[in-house]
Design a protein around this motif. Structure first.
Motif, PDB file in Angstrom:
ATOM      1  N   GLU A  57      -0.468   4.978  -7.527  1.00 37.68           N
ATOM      2  CA  GLU A  57      -1.338   4.085  -8.284  1.00 37.68           C
ATOM      3  C   GLU A  57      -0.575   2.816  -8.581  1.00 37.68           C
ATOM      4  O   GLU A  57       0.640   2.835  -8.762  1.00 37.68           O
ATOM      5  N   ARG A  72      -3.722  -4.258  -4.120  1.00 32.62           N
ATOM      6  CA  ARG A  72      -3.591  -2.923  -4.710  1.00 32.62           C
ATOM      7  C   ARG A  72      -3.927  -1.818  -3.717  1.00 32.62           C
ATOM      8  O   ARG A  72      -3.152  -0.894  -3.509  1.00 32.62           O
ATOM      9  N   ASN A  73      -5.071  -1.903  -3.085  1.00 38.37           N
ATOM     10  CA  ASN A  73      -5.511  -0.840  -2.176  1.00 38.37           C
ATOM     11  C   ASN A  73      -4.623  -0.722  -0.939  1.00 38.37           C
ATOM     12  O   ASN A  73      -4.545   0.346  -0.334  1.00 38.37           O
ATOM     13  N   ASP A  74      -3.962  -1.802  -0.555  1.00 36.36           N
ATOM     14  CA  ASP A  74      -3.066  -1.750   0.600  1.00 36.36           C
ATOM     15  C   ASP A  74      -1.748  -1.053   0.279  1.00 36.36           C
ATOM     16  O   ASP A  74      -1.071  -0.565   1.173  1.00 36.36           O
TER      17      ASP A  74
END
Length: 84
Positions: A57, A72-74
């Motif tokens: 996270e 963030r998602n990468d």
């Protein structure tokens, strides 16, 4: 549930008071919302990683702090070791 006994029809039902459970679930939702709000608005970068260094996270502030270099998602699922 309808049943027949000695030639007569009966219904069987079970009542359960779920007030306590409902209240506990509501309290949990409120706490989750509170901490989600803190997480999403933290100014510093917060991240969690597993023992092997995999990013689990990372706060959305990574995008601002890295001036768009990291999304963030990468980063989730990648190794934190590559940033050392």
């Amino acid at each position: 549930m309808p049943i027949t006994w000695r030639g007569k029809s009966y219904s069987i039902g079970i009542d359960r008071d779920i007030t306590e459970r409902t209240l506990a679930e509501q309290a949990l939702r409120e706490r989750e919302q509170k901490y989600r709000n803190i997480f999403e608005n933290v100014q510093d970068v917060y991240y969690e990683a597993s023992i092997d260094g995999t990013i689990l996270e990372v706060s959305p502030s990574i995008e601002t702090m890295s001036k768009g270099q990291y999304q963030r998602n990468d980063l989730i699922g990648k190794s934190a070791k590559r940033f050392l």
